[in-house]
Design a protein around this motif. Sequence first.
Motif, mmCIF file in Angstrom:
data_model
loop_
_atom_site.group_PDB
_atom_site.id
_atom_site.type_symbol
_atom_site.label_atom_id
_atom_site.label_comp_id
_atom_site.label_asym_id
_atom_site.label_seq_id
_atom_site.Cartn_x
_atom_site.Cartn_y
_atom_site.Cartn_z
ATOM 1 N N PHE A 35 0.813 -1.220 0.000
ATOM 2 C CA PHE A 35 0.000 0.000 0.000
ATOM 3 C C PHE A 35 0.847 1.271 0.000
ATOM 4 O O PHE A 35 0.305 2.372 0.038
ATOM 5 C CB PHE A 35 -0.950 -0.020 1.200
ATOM 6 C CG PHE A 35 -1.984 -1.103 1.116
ATOM 7 C CD1 PHE A 35 -3.161 -0.922 0.404
ATOM 8 C CD2 PHE A 35 -1.774 -2.327 1.727
ATOM 9 C CE1 PHE A 35 -4.109 -1.928 0.318
ATOM 10 C CE2 PHE A 35 -2.716 -3.346 1.647
ATOM 11 C CZ PHE A 35 -3.893 -3.148 0.931
ATOM 12 N N HIS A 36 2.174 1.124 -0.009
ATOM 13 C CA HIS A 36 3.111 2.239 -0.178
ATOM 14 C C HIS A 36 2.942 3.318 0.891
ATOM 15 O O HIS A 36 3.117 4.505 0.617
ATOM 16 C CB HIS A 36 2.974 2.838 -1.584
ATOM 17 C CG HIS A 36 3.017 1.802 -2.668
ATOM 18 N ND1 HIS A 36 4.166 1.080 -2.953
ATOM 19 C CD2 HIS A 36 2.049 1.342 -3.510
ATOM 20 C CE1 HIS A 36 3.906 0.223 -3.938
ATOM 21 N NE2 HIS A 36 2.631 0.362 -4.285
ATOM 22 N N VAL A 37 2.607 2.891 2.101
ATOM 23 C CA VAL A 37 2.560 3.816 3.225
ATOM 24 C C VAL A 37 3.989 4.176 3.618
ATOM 25 O O VAL A 37 4.841 3.296 3.752
ATOM 26 C CB VAL A 37 1.810 3.185 4.416
ATOM 27 C CG1 VAL A 37 1.872 4.080 5.641
ATOM 28 C CG2 VAL A 37 0.365 2.901 4.030
ATOM 29 N N ASP A 38 4.263 5.475 3.797
ATOM 30 C CA ASP A 38 5.636 5.871 4.119
ATOM 31 C C ASP A 38 5.772 6.540 5.479
ATOM 32 O O ASP A 38 6.870 6.920 5.883
ATOM 33 C CB ASP A 38 6.224 6.773 3.028
ATOM 34 C CG ASP A 38 5.348 7.976 2.705
ATOM 35 O OD1 ASP A 38 4.522 8.342 3.560
ATOM 36 O OD2 ASP A 38 5.492 8.540 1.609
ATOM 37 N N THR A 39 4.672 6.704 6.210
ATOM 38 C CA THR A 39 4.727 7.222 7.577
ATOM 39 C C THR A 39 3.772 6.403 8.435
ATOM 40 O O THR A 39 2.577 6.332 8.148
ATOM 41 C CB THR A 39 4.345 8.705 7.633
ATOM 42 O OG1 THR A 39 5.280 9.468 6.844
ATOM 43 C CG2 THR A 39 4.380 9.217 9.066
ATOM 44 N N ILE A 40 4.315 5.775 9.477
ATOM 45 C CA ILE A 40 3.558 4.875 10.343
ATOM 46 C C ILE A 40 3.398 5.507 11.724
ATOM 47 O O ILE A 40 4.372 5.983 12.308
ATOM 48 C CB ILE A 40 4.274 3.517 10.504
ATOM 49 C CG1 ILE A 40 4.529 2.855 9.136
ATOM 50 C CG2 ILE A 40 3.495 2.602 11.432
ATOM 51 C CD1 ILE A 40 3.297 2.337 8.451
ATOM 52 N N LEU A 41 2.169 5.490 12.246
ATOM 53 C CA LEU A 41 1.909 5.872 13.630
ATOM 54 C C LEU A 41 1.818 4.586 14.446
ATOM 55 O O LEU A 41 1.065 3.681 14.104
ATOM 56 C CB LEU A 41 0.605 6.652 13.736
ATOM 57 C CG LEU A 41 0.464 7.854 12.792
ATOM 58 C CD1 LEU A 41 -0.874 8.547 13.005
ATOM 59 C CD2 LEU A 41 1.623 8.826 12.963
ATOM 60 N N PHE A 42 2.579 4.522 15.529
ATOM 61 C CA PHE A 42 2.804 3.242 16.197
ATOM 62 C C PHE A 42 2.655 3.376 17.714
ATOM 63 O O PHE A 42 3.643 3.573 18.424
ATOM 64 C CB PHE A 42 4.201 2.737 15.822
ATOM 65 C CG PHE A 42 4.597 1.427 16.453
ATOM 66 C CD1 PHE A 42 3.865 0.270 16.232
ATOM 67 C CD2 PHE A 42 5.718 1.357 17.264
ATOM 68 C CE1 PHE A 42 4.230 -0.935 16.813
ATOM 69 C CE2 PHE A 42 6.111 0.151 17.841
ATOM 70 C CZ PHE A 42 5.358 -0.993 17.616
ATOM 71 N N PRO A 43 1.424 3.289 18.249
ATOM 72 C CA PRO A 43 1.258 3.216 19.702
ATOM 73 C C PRO A 43 1.593 1.811 20.189
ATOM 74 O O PRO A 43 1.266 0.821 19.536
ATOM 75 C CB PRO A 43 -0.231 3.537 19.896
ATOM 76 C CG PRO A 43 -0.883 3.105 18.621
ATOM 77 C CD PRO A 43 0.137 3.297 17.524
ATOM 78 N N THR A 44 2.237 1.731 21.362
ATOM 79 C CA THR A 44 2.694 0.422 21.818
ATOM 80 C C THR A 44 2.828 0.381 23.335
ATOM 81 O O THR A 44 2.979 1.425 23.992
ATOM 82 C CB THR A 44 4.049 0.060 21.172
ATOM 83 O OG1 THR A 44 4.451 -1.241 21.573
ATOM 84 C CG2 THR A 44 5.136 1.048 21.561
ATOM 85 N N ALA A 45 2.733 -0.802 23.890
ATOM 86 C CA ALA A 45 3.110 -1.067 25.282
ATOM 87 C C ALA A 45 4.252 -2.074 25.202
ATOM 88 O O ALA A 45 4.038 -3.280 25.283
ATOM 89 C CB ALA A 45 1.932 -1.604 26.082
ATOM 90 N N TRP A 46 5.460 -1.562 25.025
ATOM 91 C CA TRP A 46 6.618 -2.388 24.669
ATOM 92 C C TRP A 46 7.498 -2.615 25.888
ATOM 93 O O TRP A 46 8.080 -1.682 26.438
ATOM 94 C CB TRP A 46 7.414 -1.702 23.560
ATOM 95 C CG TRP A 46 8.439 -2.576 22.920
ATOM 96 C CD1 TRP A 46 9.686 -2.865 23.381
ATOM 97 C CD2 TRP A 46 8.306 -3.268 21.669
ATOM 98 N NE1 TRP A 46 10.342 -3.698 22.509
ATOM 99 C CE2 TRP A 46 9.517 -3.967 21.445
ATOM 100 C CE3 TRP A 46 7.288 -3.370 20.721
ATOM 101 C CZ2 TRP A 46 9.734 -4.742 20.308
ATOM 102 C CZ3 TRP A 46 7.496 -4.149 19.602
ATOM 103 C CH2 TRP A 46 8.709 -4.820 19.398
ATOM 104 N N MET A 47 7.633 -3.868 26.271
ATOM 105 C CA MET A 47 8.525 -4.235 27.367
ATOM 106 C C MET A 47 9.920 -4.463 26.800
ATOM 107 O O MET A 47 10.113 -5.309 25.930
ATOM 108 C CB MET A 47 8.023 -5.491 28.076
ATOM 109 C CG MET A 47 8.837 -5.886 29.292
ATOM 110 S SD MET A 47 8.184 -7.367 30.108
ATOM 111 C CE MET A 47 6.621 -6.728 30.725
#
Length: 307
Positions: free
Chosen positions: A20-32
């Motif tokens: 889909f050629h998305v070039d900007t990602i918004l990435f919410p996370t709960a990363w340990m």
Amino acid sequence: MFTCFDILFHDPAVTLVKDFHVDTILFPTAWMNVLPLLTAIEFHSAWAMGMRVNLLAANTHHVRINMTGSGIYAPHSPKVYHYDMETELGKLLLSEVDSHPQNSSAYPMAVNWSAYATSIKPFSVQKNTFQGFISRDMFNFTELFENAGNLTICQEDLCCHLSYRMLRKEESEVYVLGAFTGLHGRRKREYWQVCTMLKCNTTNLTTCGRPTETALTRFDMFSLSGTFGTEYVFPEVLLTKIQLSPGKFEVLKDGRLVNKNGSSEPILTLSLFGRWYAKDSHSIQGGTSNLSATYLLISTLLMIIAL
């Protein structure tokens, strides 16, 4: 947008970029955070570089369960990041990024991750190689005995090559070069290919691969490459006290991860983290296949209800 562990899999993460050629990602996370390969700022910045996209990563800040590390990562380098295990205070990160990074003069070139490693004769493999674990995965390791050298370590069809030079070899520290290829962890679902140079927790080789947060040894030259079977490789450089190294390394188009602009701060981990999605266990490749499977399941359930 996708969330949390989505970033470790082909769908939806890679599908959004490749199909889909998305070039900007918004990435919410709960990363340990999991040292040495999967701290938030380390892996998320590497994913942005490997996929050549902007990644805006917002991690929850919960230090009691080892969750911290947010950033704004561009395809060529981190723009700004925050890592704080000392306080419970959050922080708002602001940075300017290219709305379409592929149109920028700084946009990195496409990389053939195995080009260099498959074109050279392997460096000498030391006799005293040994095995150790990182996150339940058994790596093959070889120690960096000298201040400078050229080393190769292999596991099955993956060979990792390292050329390096330390400013000074600290007697209180041990570094190793490691290789792993196979299904990862207890669940054995994700197929990893990893080349890593890392500092061991102590001078005892049984501690290699265990978490460590500080280092003293500086390198003024390094070049890491591997005979990867996948095109999806993420370059990681993590410094002492869990810091990134923007502007101090680059990836060449032949797949070498190299230093630039002189010596770095002391290094904890230098890695090429590969994901071979086609070899994942029980995975369905491609967004369309997953979507079709979902529609089929819904249709089947509706038919059952109708009956």
